[in-house]
Each structure stands twice: as structure tokens, then as C-alpha cells.
Design a protein around this motif. Structure first.
Motif, mmCIF file in Angstrom:
data_model
loop_
_atom_site.group_PDB
_atom_site.id
_atom_site.type_symbol
_atom_site.label_atom_id
_atom_site.label_comp_id
_atom_site.label_asym_id
_atom_site.label_seq_id
_atom_site.Cartn_x
_atom_site.Cartn_y
_atom_site.Cartn_z
ATOM 1 N N UNK A 108 -52.267 57.167 -92.812
ATOM 2 C CA UNK A 108 -51.918 55.814 -93.231
ATOM 3 C C UNK A 108 -53.017 55.187 -94.067
ATOM 4 N N UNK A 109 -54.264 55.584 -93.818
ATOM 5 C CA UNK A 109 -55.390 54.966 -94.531
ATOM 6 C C UNK A 109 -56.241 56.033 -95.229
ATOM 7 N N UNK B 151 -50.545 54.451 -97.961
ATOM 8 C CA UNK B 151 -49.096 54.377 -98.173
ATOM 9 C C UNK B 151 -48.770 53.379 -99.285
ATOM 10 N N UNK B 152 -49.529 52.292 -99.330
ATOM 11 C CA UNK B 152 -49.363 51.345 -100.442
ATOM 12 C C UNK B 152 -49.641 52.053 -101.767
ATOM 13 N N UNK B 153 -50.646 52.918 -101.782
ATOM 14 C CA UNK B 153 -50.961 53.670 -103.001
ATOM 15 C C UNK B 153 -49.799 54.575 -103.406
ATOM 16 N N UNK B 154 -49.138 55.160 -102.420
ATOM 17 C CA UNK B 154 -47.949 55.977 -102.710
ATOM 18 C C UNK B 154 -46.872 55.118 -103.368
ATOM 19 N N UNK C 26 -38.980 64.077 -98.421
ATOM 20 C CA UNK C 26 -39.422 63.314 -97.245
ATOM 21 C C UNK C 26 -40.929 63.385 -97.056
ATOM 22 N N UNK C 27 -41.511 62.275 -96.608
ATOM 23 C CA UNK C 27 -42.944 62.189 -96.349
ATOM 24 C C UNK C 27 -43.167 61.514 -95.004
ATOM 25 N N UNK D 297 -40.424 57.605 -96.790
ATOM 26 C CA UNK D 297 -41.645 57.578 -95.980
ATOM 27 C C UNK D 297 -41.335 56.927 -94.640
ATOM 28 N N UNK D 298 -41.703 57.608 -93.545
ATOM 29 C CA UNK D 298 -41.498 57.057 -92.216
ATOM 30 C C UNK D 298 -42.549 57.575 -91.261
#
Length: 225
Positions: A224-225, A101-104, A201-202, A185-186
């Protein structure tokens, strides 16, 4: 009203269990009670929240009751403790960040889309995370303050559930940006209004009910990972 700037777009990120593997509000509250030694206050807080969860109380109600327990706390003391808490969280949790998600988020920043954190937590808890990620905008819980102390009341919109969509709508109107060009993102069903408020939406895996909805709606689902 000024014309909407079609090129401007934002990426909205829930925080807890989306960007990080933690529930920031409750992690902080436990840290606060350890630091202050307020055992009676902790017992009252833990007891009430546990009872509300057993009763199936809505997240919005639990969120308001959470902040009620801040009544009387000095703002500067809470802010100082929040800074210490986040440092402790990073040091004790090498797996804190959800890398995918950080990469997104980094991808959106590279593409010229600013990231926005959207959370039921309050700004002092999110400040260092936002700084780490180069995020300027926070849509978070705003607490009422009188004479340098929290009253235990919060201002609307309550940035949880439908309130997240309200906060995003107001933000986009202020920024003159089109919702259809934005991303969100949620990870939980309570994030559904936020996800429905944008064009892209993601869903981050973790909530079977939200994943089922996303599959039906044709939304993107990511690990998530």
C-alpha cells in the motif's frame, strides 16, 4: 448492441484499505454519532454490529444492517455531515492515503484510463475523495429516499462482494468497454469477484487469503505504501 470500443479501458479501485487507510462507513458513523449526540442510537448500532461480527455474519449482511440504521435521517443533513467528516479525516490522518496505490491511479490517468471508485460506502462519503483524485465515476451504495429522508433500504446491486462485479459489468456495458482491457485493485477477499471481473487484477497487501489466491493465479501483488 453497439460494438465494443477496444481502446477504451478503466481502472477500478476499492476504497477502504486500498486507496485510504480507513473504513469510511464506520469512521463516518462514529463521527455522525459524536456530532449528533445520539447516544442510544449509537449503542444500538455498535451493539448490533459487534454481535454480527462475533457471529461471523457475511459482509453483505453487515453492510445492509449498517444502512438500516440510516432510516429517518435527513439526506441533506447526512450529506453536510459527510463533507465535514472527510475534512476532519484528512486533517487528523496525515497518513490517510496509500501512496503506492494513489500512484497507480495517477499512472492510469496519465495513460488515458479513467479511474472508477467501487465501494460499499455511499456517494456522499466518496465525493470529496473522488474530487481530490480527479475521479468522475463512482460505483457505490444507493440508498432509498422518501420525503427527503433515508428509509434504511438500499438498491441493488449491493456494491460489496459479488455485487461489485455486477456493478462493474453493467458499467462496462454502458460504456461499451471490454473487461479484458480493464484493471482492478482490491485488498480483501470480498474484492475477489471484482478482481476476477477484469483482465488485469491487482491485489493490495493486507489479506493473507487474498494474497495466497493472487500468488496461485499469478496476479500482481503490491504494497500500500
Amino acid at each position: 448492441m453497439a460494438a465494443i470500443v477496444a481502446e477504451r479501458a478503466y481502472a477500478f479501485f476499492d476504497v477502504d484499505n486500498t486507496l485510504i487507510d480507513a473504513v469510511s462507513m464506520f469512521s463516518f458513523q462514529a463521527y455522525w454519532y459524536r456530532k449528533t449526540g445520539e447516544r442510544d442510537a449509537q449503542a444500538a448500532f455498535d451493539g448490533e454490529i459487534a454481535a454480527l461480527r462475533r457471529q461471523g455474519a457475511p459482509r453483505e449482511f453487515i453492510n445492509r444492517r449498517y444502512y438500516a440504521h440510516f432510516a429517518g435521517r435527513e439526506v441533506v443533513r447526512v450529506e453536510r455531515c459527510a463533507e465535514e467528516w472527510f475534512g476532519h479525516l484528512e486533517r487528523s490522518r496525515p497518513d490517510l492515503y496509500h501512496d503506492a496505490v494513489i500512484a497507480e491511479l495517477r499512472g492510469h490517468q496519465a495513460a488515458g484510463r479513467e479511474a472508477v471508485l467501487v465501494s460499499g460506502s455511499f456517494p456522499a462519503l466518496l465525493a470529496r475523495l473522488a474530487s481530490r483524485l480527479g475521479v468522475r465515476h463512482l460505483l457505490a451504495t444507493s440508498m432509498e429516499v422518501e420525503d427527503g429522508r433515508y428509509t434504511g433500504r438500499i438498491f441493488d446491486p449491493q456494491t460489496i462482494g459479488a455485487g461489485k462485479a455486477t456493478a462493474i459489468g453493467r458499467f462496462l456495458e454502458r460504456m461499451q468497454a471490454p473487461a479484458g482491457a480493464c484493471y482492478a485493485y482490491g485488498d480483501h477477499s470480498s474484492d475477489l469477484p471484482m478482481l476476477q471481473a477484469v483482465g488485469h487484477p491487482n491485489v493490495v497487501r493486507g489479506d493473507p487469503a487474498l494474497e495466497a489466491y493472487a500468488q496461485t493465479a499469478g496476479w500482481r501483488i503490491l504494497a500500500a505504501r
